[in-house]
Design a protein around this motif. Sequence first.
Motif, PDB file in Angstrom:
ATOM      1  N   ASP A  27      32.550   6.000 -19.385  1.00 52.22           N
ATOM      2  CA  ASP A  27      33.648   5.687 -18.444  1.00 52.22           C
ATOM      3  C   ASP A  27      33.242   5.568 -17.286  1.00 52.22           C
ATOM      4  N   LEU A  28      33.263   4.299 -16.367  1.00 53.82           N
ATOM      5  CA  LEU A  28      32.921   4.070 -15.227  1.00 53.82           C
ATOM      6  C   LEU A  28      33.838   4.560 -14.181  1.00 53.82           C
ATOM      7  N   HIS A  63      16.370   7.763 -11.173  1.00 56.97           N
ATOM      8  CA  HIS A  63      17.574   8.628 -11.243  1.00 56.97           C
ATOM      9  C   HIS A  63      18.304   7.909 -12.417  1.00 56.97           C
ATOM     10  N   ILE A  64      17.902   6.841 -12.947  1.00 56.80           N
ATOM     11  CA  ILE A  64      19.170   6.320 -14.019  1.00 56.80           C
ATOM     12  C   ILE A  64      18.441   5.954 -15.449  1.00 56.80           C
ATOM     13  N   LEU A  65      17.069   5.789 -15.437  1.00 58.02           N
ATOM     14  CA  LEU A  65      16.614   5.380 -16.668  1.00 58.02           C
ATOM     15  C   LEU A  65      16.783   6.111 -17.811  1.00 58.02           C
ATOM     16  N   GLY A  66      17.155   7.375 -17.969  1.00 60.34           N
ATOM     17  CA  GLY A  66      17.217   8.167 -19.067  1.00 60.34           C
ATOM     18  C   GLY A  66      18.836   8.094 -19.629  1.00 60.34           C
ATOM     19  N   LEU A  67      19.385   7.174 -19.106  1.00 61.40           N
ATOM     20  CA  LEU A  67      21.033   7.136 -19.677  1.00 61.40           C
ATOM     21  C   LEU A  67      21.166   7.065 -20.911  1.00 61.40           C
ATOM     22  N   ASP A  68      20.399   6.192 -21.622  1.00 66.64           N
ATOM     23  CA  ASP A  68      20.492   5.873 -23.115  1.00 66.64           C
ATOM     24  C   ASP A  68      20.561   7.130 -23.866  1.00 66.64           C
ATOM     25  N   ASP A  69      19.740   8.362 -23.398  1.00 66.55           N
ATOM     26  CA  ASP A  69      19.749   9.387 -24.309  1.00 66.55           C
ATOM     27  C   ASP A  69      20.765  10.400 -24.294  1.00 66.55           C
ATOM     28  N   TYR A  95      23.633  -3.858 -22.363  1.00 61.76           N
ATOM     29  CA  TYR A  95      24.040  -3.534 -23.854  1.00 61.76           C
ATOM     30  C   TYR A  95      25.197  -2.617 -24.031  1.00 61.76           C
ATOM     31  N   ALA A  96      25.317  -1.407 -23.031  1.00 65.90           N
ATOM     32  CA  ALA A  96      26.114  -0.277 -23.380  1.00 65.90           C
ATOM     33  C   ALA A  96      27.527  -0.935 -22.714  1.00 65.90           C
ATOM     34  N   PHE A  97      27.646  -2.029 -22.309  1.00 69.83           N
ATOM     35  CA  PHE A  97      28.822  -2.374 -21.424  1.00 69.83           C
ATOM     36  C   PHE A  97      29.482  -3.665 -22.285  1.00 69.83           C
ATOM     37  N   ASP A  98      28.751  -4.257 -22.963  1.00 68.83           N
ATOM     38  CA  ASP A  98      28.803  -5.546 -23.464  1.00 68.83           C
ATOM     39  C   ASP A  98      30.075  -5.284 -24.940  1.00 68.83           C
ATOM     40  N   GLU A  99      31.185  -6.251 -24.722  1.00 67.03           N
ATOM     41  CA  GLU A  99      32.257  -6.323 -25.763  1.00 67.03           C
ATOM     42  C   GLU A  99      31.867  -6.698 -26.958  1.00 67.03           C
ATOM     43  N   GLY A 100      32.607  -6.406 -28.051  1.00 67.95           N
ATOM     44  CA  GLY A 100      32.201  -7.160 -29.292  1.00 67.95           C
ATOM     45  C   GLY A 100      31.587  -6.151 -30.229  1.00 67.95           C
ATOM     46  N   PRO A 101      31.353  -6.605 -31.528  1.00 69.89           N
ATOM     47  CA  PRO A 101      30.918  -5.744 -32.399  1.00 69.89           C
ATOM     48  C   PRO A 101      29.180  -5.493 -31.988  1.00 69.89           C
ATOM     49  N   ARG A 102      28.970  -4.298 -32.661  1.00 67.31           N
ATOM     50  CA  ARG A 102      27.305  -3.853 -32.394  1.00 67.31           C
ATOM     51  C   ARG A 102      26.829  -3.418 -33.654  1.00 67.31           C
TER      52      ARG A 102
END
Length: 260
Positions: free
Chosen positions: A133-134, A82-88, A118-125
């Motif tokens: 947005d949660l 139910h969640i694993l495609g979120l990156d797309d 990795y999607a929620f880490d702060e700092g440069p990417r």
Amino acid sequence: MSAIHITVLGSGTSSGVPTIGCTCEVCSSPDPRDRRLRPSILVRYEGHGILIDTTPDFREQALRARIERIDAILYTHSHADHILGLDDVRPFNYRQRSSIPIYGMDETLEAIQRVFRYAFDEGPRESAVPRLDLRSLNGEPFELFGQQFTPIPLVHGKSTVLGFRFGRAAYLTDHSEIPEESKAKLRDLDVLFLDALRHRPHPTHSTVEKSIQTAQELKPSRTFFTHICHDLHHQKTEAALPPGVHLAYDGLEIDVEPVR
Ligand SMILES: [Zn+2]
Ligand SMILES: [Zn+2]
Ligand SMILES: [Zn+2]
């Protein structure tokens, strides 16, 4: 409120149908309705698109259904299917030039933050990540673009997960039981989706027989079974279902009757 349009993006269980390596009658069926991606629907109204769950097949589902925008994602629970495609969802971030709100129970959002850290880490990417947005659901109904959505608590084995009611439709995927308080929120439905994994009992999923009973109890105009495994041949199973009860299939489109 305007018409609500539902597209079934996936009607299969966690491993999908065909199951990898399986040569059973259903897995080798030429009927496209026997090919089931992981479970998800798209709900559209007034030009908005609301996605329920992001399956491992989300990219393929979005291309196949020609999804052009996603304004919010509702999560039923955090199981992998139910969640694993979120990156797309990243292409929707680019197209819409905005982040996407994702709604779920606290434990679901916590699991998503763990899996997609990795999607929620702060700092440069160095590379693009999904921008999200949660939005925590506390069990109360909430409004999205003028349409009310009501979270419906469900028993899924030892966990509690959510289904969602919107207008005269409700989507109840993974569940083994529907609590009485939740059934009270499922009256006067036009369209009801129910988990119906297979005929044999399963500790965390409903069966065809049990979901037929649920449909007869709640009396929606139309019931569609989903989260289906390779035990169920589409045509043969459909032929044995009572009137008004159907197997969903990938690509099925349904218009929901407006609220009276
Ligand atoms: Zn599932
Ligand atoms: Zn099979
Ligand atoms: Zn599950």
